[in-house]
Write a protein that holds these residues in place. Structure first.
Motif, mmCIF file in Angstrom:
data_model
loop_
_atom_site.group_PDB
_atom_site.id
_atom_site.type_symbol
_atom_site.label_atom_id
_atom_site.label_comp_id
_atom_site.label_asym_id
_atom_site.label_seq_id
_atom_site.Cartn_x
_atom_site.Cartn_y
_atom_site.Cartn_z
ATOM 1 N N LYS A 145 8.732 25.549 44.266
ATOM 2 C CA LYS A 145 7.545 25.827 43.464
ATOM 3 C C LYS A 145 7.220 27.328 43.427
ATOM 4 O O LYS A 145 6.306 27.744 42.731
ATOM 5 N N LEU A 146 7.947 28.132 44.215
ATOM 6 C CA LEU A 146 7.693 29.576 44.240
ATOM 7 C C LEU A 146 7.922 30.168 42.855
ATOM 8 O O LEU A 146 8.737 29.660 42.080
ATOM 9 N N THR A 147 7.230 31.255 42.546
ATOM 10 C CA THR A 147 7.300 31.823 41.201
ATOM 11 C C THR A 147 8.435 32.822 41.022
ATOM 12 O O THR A 147 8.876 33.056 39.915
ATOM 13 N N SER A 148 8.913 33.407 42.082
ATOM 14 C CA SER A 148 9.972 34.409 41.996
ATOM 15 C C SER A 148 11.330 33.806 42.366
ATOM 16 O O SER A 148 11.483 33.236 43.455
ATOM 17 N N PRO A 149 12.333 33.968 41.494
ATOM 18 C CA PRO A 149 13.676 33.470 41.822
ATOM 19 C C PRO A 149 14.240 34.122 43.086
ATOM 20 O O PRO A 149 14.935 33.481 43.866
ATOM 21 N N LYS A 150 13.896 35.386 43.286
ATOM 22 C CA LYS A 150 14.385 36.094 44.471
ATOM 23 C C LYS A 150 13.786 35.498 45.747
ATOM 24 O O LYS A 150 14.484 35.341 46.756
ATOM 25 N N ARG A 151 12.506 35.141 45.705
ATOM 26 C CA ARG A 151 11.857 34.532 46.871
ATOM 27 C C ARG A 151 12.433 33.144 47.160
ATOM 28 O O ARG A 151 12.593 32.754 48.312
ATOM 29 N N ILE A 152 12.750 32.405 46.098
ATOM 30 C CA ILE A 152 13.368 31.087 46.263
ATOM 31 C C ILE A 152 14.719 31.242 46.955
ATOM 32 O O ILE A 152 15.024 30.553 47.923
ATOM 33 N N ALA A 153 15.527 32.191 46.456
ATOM 34 C CA ALA A 153 16.854 32.429 47.026
ATOM 35 C C ALA A 153 16.763 32.888 48.476
ATOM 36 O O ALA A 153 17.522 32.425 49.334
ATOM 37 N N THR A 154 15.813 33.770 48.775
ATOM 38 C CA THR A 154 15.639 34.267 50.137
ATOM 39 C C THR A 154 15.250 33.133 51.081
ATOM 40 O O THR A 154 15.776 33.033 52.196
ATOM 41 N N SER A 155 14.340 32.286 50.633
ATOM 42 C CA SER A 155 13.899 31.161 51.449
ATOM 43 C C SER A 155 15.041 30.178 51.699
ATOM 44 O O SER A 155 15.223 29.684 52.820
ATOM 45 N N LEU A 156 15.824 29.897 50.660
ATOM 46 C CA LEU A 156 16.966 28.990 50.803
ATOM 47 C C LEU A 156 18.011 29.572 51.756
ATOM 48 O O LEU A 156 18.583 28.856 52.580
ATOM 49 N N LYS A 157 18.235 30.877 51.649
ATOM 50 C CA LYS A 157 19.206 31.531 52.526
ATOM 51 C C LYS A 157 18.757 31.434 53.985
ATOM 52 O O LYS A 157 19.543 31.086 54.872
ATOM 53 N N ARG A 158 17.489 31.733 54.218
ATOM 54 C CA ARG A 158 16.953 31.677 55.575
ATOM 55 C C ARG A 158 17.060 30.260 56.127
ATOM 56 O O ARG A 158 17.503 30.049 57.257
ATOM 57 N N SER A 159 16.694 29.270 55.307
ATOM 58 C CA SER A 159 16.774 27.872 55.741
ATOM 59 C C SER A 159 18.208 27.456 56.040
ATOM 60 O O SER A 159 18.467 26.761 57.023
ATOM 61 N N ALA A 160 19.134 27.894 55.198
ATOM 62 C CA ALA A 160 20.538 27.524 55.374
ATOM 63 C C ALA A 160 21.119 28.145 56.641
ATOM 64 O O ALA A 160 21.887 27.503 57.362
ATOM 65 N N GLU A 161 20.745 29.370 56.919
ATOM 66 C CA GLU A 161 21.281 30.046 58.094
ATOM 67 C C GLU A 161 20.694 29.512 59.396
ATOM 68 O O GLU A 161 21.343 29.545 60.432
ATOM 69 N N HIS A 162 19.468 29.020 59.342
ATOM 70 C CA HIS A 162 18.812 28.531 60.552
ATOM 71 C C HIS A 162 18.912 27.014 60.746
ATOM 72 O O HIS A 162 18.528 26.512 61.797
ATOM 73 N N SER A 163 19.426 26.303 59.764
ATOM 74 C CA SER A 163 19.485 24.846 59.837
ATOM 75 C C SER A 163 20.586 24.390 60.793
ATOM 76 O O SER A 163 21.697 24.922 60.787
ATOM 77 N N SER A 164 20.256 23.399 61.586
ATOM 78 C CA SER A 164 21.254 22.822 62.492
ATOM 79 C C SER A 164 21.839 21.530 61.917
ATOM 80 O O SER A 164 22.732 20.944 62.510
ATOM 81 N N ARG A 165 21.346 21.097 60.757
ATOM 82 C CA ARG A 165 21.790 19.827 60.183
ATOM 83 C C ARG A 165 22.885 19.976 59.139
ATOM 84 O O ARG A 165 23.383 18.998 58.627
ATOM 85 N N ARG A 166 23.261 21.187 58.803
ATOM 86 C CA ARG A 166 24.239 21.341 57.726
ATOM 87 C C ARG A 166 25.659 21.234 58.259
ATOM 88 O O ARG A 166 25.922 21.572 59.411
ATOM 89 N N LYS A 167 26.561 20.773 57.407
ATOM 90 C CA LYS A 167 27.963 20.642 57.784
ATOM 91 C C LYS A 167 28.796 21.757 57.167
ATOM 92 O O LYS A 167 29.731 22.242 57.779
ATOM 93 N N ALA A 168 28.480 22.151 55.954
ATOM 94 C CA ALA A 168 29.236 23.188 55.251
ATOM 95 C C ALA A 168 28.671 24.563 55.601
ATOM 96 O O ALA A 168 27.750 24.685 56.405
ATOM 97 N N GLY A 169 29.193 25.591 54.954
ATOM 98 C CA GLY A 169 28.702 26.943 55.158
ATOM 99 C C GLY A 169 27.288 27.102 54.620
ATOM 100 O O GLY A 169 26.801 26.268 53.840
ATOM 101 N N ALA A 170 26.646 28.186 55.015
ATOM 102 C CA ALA A 170 25.252 28.412 54.616
ATOM 103 C C ALA A 170 25.102 28.542 53.100
ATOM 104 O O ALA A 170 24.209 27.944 52.504
ATOM 105 N N TYR A 171 25.987 29.316 52.461
ATOM 106 C CA TYR A 171 25.894 29.514 51.013
ATOM 107 C C TYR A 171 26.073 28.194 50.276
ATOM 108 O O TYR A 171 25.295 27.853 49.387
ATOM 109 N N ARG A 172 27.086 27.458 50.667
ATOM 110 C CA ARG A 172 27.380 26.189 50.000
ATOM 111 C C ARG A 172 26.232 25.198 50.164
ATOM 112 O O ARG A 172 25.868 24.483 49.226
#
Length: 123
Positions: A57-84
């Protein structure tokens, strides 16, 4: 005798029709409710990312991407790489929203894909 048989037969047919009509209504409403539950279950229980609430729901695409990147790098539930994982979650959200997603938000999320690519140095 034939008249009696025909009347009984038509009653059975009418009863069958009304029963199947009732069943059809129940099935249709059950099908509509199921996708919401399935999608919600995927985001909460699968090996998906632990996302910040309201990230899409964030208004800035850059903020959305930054938030997703942070979540992907800190998540312990993912199986693939952070970007994927981040890109998959973004695409999943866009696809599940379908035609109900407003044009402005869809373009914002498509731009967020490009920003995500830049954030991970995949250009």
């Amino acid at each position: 005798m034939a008249h009696v048989r025909k009347t009984t037969q038509s009653r059975k047919t009418a009863a069958r029709r009304s029963t199947s009509a009732k069943r059809g209504t129940v099935r249709t409403s059950a099908k509509r409710a199921a996708p919401k539950r399935w999608s919600q279950r995927v985001t909460k229980q699968s090996d998906a990312l632990d996302l910040k609430r309201g990230v899409f729901k964030l208004t800035s695409p850059k903020r959305i991407a930054t938030s997703l990147k942070r979540s992907a790098e800190h998540s312990s539930r993912r199986k693939a790489g952070a970007y994927r994982s981040a890109l998959s979650m973004l695409t999943f959200y866009i696809n599940r929203a379908g035609k109900t997603l407003p044009k402005t938000q869809r373009t914002r999320l498509e731009k967020a894909k490009l920003e995500l690519k830049r954030a991970f140095g995949k250009e």
